[in-house]
Design a protein around this motif. Sequence first.
Motif, short mmCIF file in Angstrom:
data_model
loop_
_atom_site.label_atom_id
_atom_site.label_comp_id
_atom_site.label_asym_id
_atom_site.label_seq_id
_atom_site.Cartn_x
_atom_site.Cartn_y
_atom_site.Cartn_z
N ALA A 152 -1.51 5.57 3.46
CA ALA A 152 -0.42 4.62 3.19
C ALA A 152 -0.85 3.20 3.56
O ALA A 152 -0.56 2.25 2.82
N GLY A 153 -1.56 3.05 4.65
CA GLY A 153 -2.05 1.73 5.05
C GLY A 153 -3.03 1.14 4.06
O GLY A 153 -2.99 -0.05 3.75
N VAL A 154 -3.93 1.98 3.55
CA VAL A 154 -4.90 1.50 2.56
C VAL A 154 -4.20 1.16 1.25
O VAL A 154 -4.56 0.19 0.58
N CYS A 155 -3.20 1.94 0.86
CA CYS A 155 -2.42 1.59 -0.34
C CYS A 155 -1.77 0.22 -0.17
O CYS A 155 -1.76 -0.59 -1.09
N LEU A 156 -1.25 -0.04 1.02
CA LEU A 156 -0.65 -1.33 1.30
C LEU A 156 -1.70 -2.44 1.24
O LEU A 156 -1.45 -3.51 0.68
N ALA A 157 -2.88 -2.17 1.81
CA ALA A 157 -3.95 -3.16 1.76
C ALA A 157 -4.38 -3.45 0.33
O ALA A 157 -4.64 -4.60 -0.05
N TRP A 158 -4.46 -2.41 -0.50
CA TRP A 158 -4.85 -2.62 -1.89
C TRP A 158 -3.74 -3.30 -2.67
O TRP A 158 -4.00 -4.04 -3.62
N SER A 159 -2.51 -3.07 -2.28
CA SER A 159 -1.39 -3.78 -2.89
C SER A 159 -1.50 -5.28 -2.62
O SER A 159 -1.30 -6.10 -3.53
N ILE A 160 -1.85 -5.64 -1.39
CA ILE A 160 -2.04 -7.05 -1.06
C ILE A 160 -3.16 -7.64 -1.91
O ILE A 160 -3.04 -8.75 -2.44
N TYR A 161 -4.25 -6.88 -2.07
CA TYR A 161 -5.34 -7.33 -2.92
C TYR A 161 -4.85 -7.59 -4.35
O TYR A 161 -5.19 -8.60 -4.95
N MET A 194 4.33 0.86 -4.28
CA MET A 194 5.12 2.09 -4.43
C MET A 194 4.36 3.29 -3.88
O MET A 194 4.95 4.17 -3.23
N GLY A 195 3.05 3.35 -4.12
CA GLY A 195 2.24 4.43 -3.57
C GLY A 195 2.25 4.44 -2.06
O GLY A 195 2.31 5.49 -1.42
N ALA A 196 2.21 3.25 -1.45
CA ALA A 196 2.28 3.14 0.01
C ALA A 196 3.62 3.64 0.53
O ALA A 196 3.69 4.34 1.53
N ALA A 197 4.70 3.31 -0.18
CA ALA A 197 6.03 3.76 0.23
C ALA A 197 6.14 5.28 0.16
O ALA A 197 6.67 5.92 1.08
N VAL A 198 5.63 5.87 -0.91
CA VAL A 198 5.67 7.33 -1.05
C VAL A 198 4.82 8.01 0.01
O VAL A 198 5.23 8.98 0.64
N ALA A 199 3.61 7.48 0.25
CA ALA A 199 2.73 8.08 1.25
C ALA A 199 3.33 7.94 2.65
O ALA A 199 3.24 8.87 3.46
N PHE A 200 3.94 6.79 2.93
CA PHE A 200 4.58 6.61 4.24
C PHE A 200 5.73 7.60 4.42
O PHE A 200 5.89 8.19 5.48
#
Length: 114
Positions: free
Chosen positions: A47-56, A71-77
């Motif tokens: 989830a953290g990496v999805c968030l980091a890639w979202s920022i990218y 959205m992927g980060a939210a689902v994984a979290f």
Amino acid sequence: SSTVPLKPAVHNWRMDALTAYDLVALILLVVFFVLDQRAPRFLLAFAGVCLAWSIYGFVRFAWIIGALQLMGAAVAFRRWYDRRDRGTGLPAAVAFRRWFDRRDRGLAQPTTTN
């Protein structure tokens, strides 16, 4: 008339910091995706990496990538939040199927609301 000789194309293989960030995030995304069934902490890392890639994605103005990874980060979290106390490595679909089978046999515990 004079002709100018063509020079061979020279590729600059240097990587800027944002591209290196993208590469590291992508590698970690794949690694934690593979490991997320082993323990809830890997799912949280995913989830953290999805968030980091979202920022990218948002920094590069690739809004669709940023939105999808957010959205992927939210689902994984949410998956991590649901599994953190149980410590199970089961995917949500398998856990739901087992619960559903128990419910059909009358073995599921009734849920109470407070």
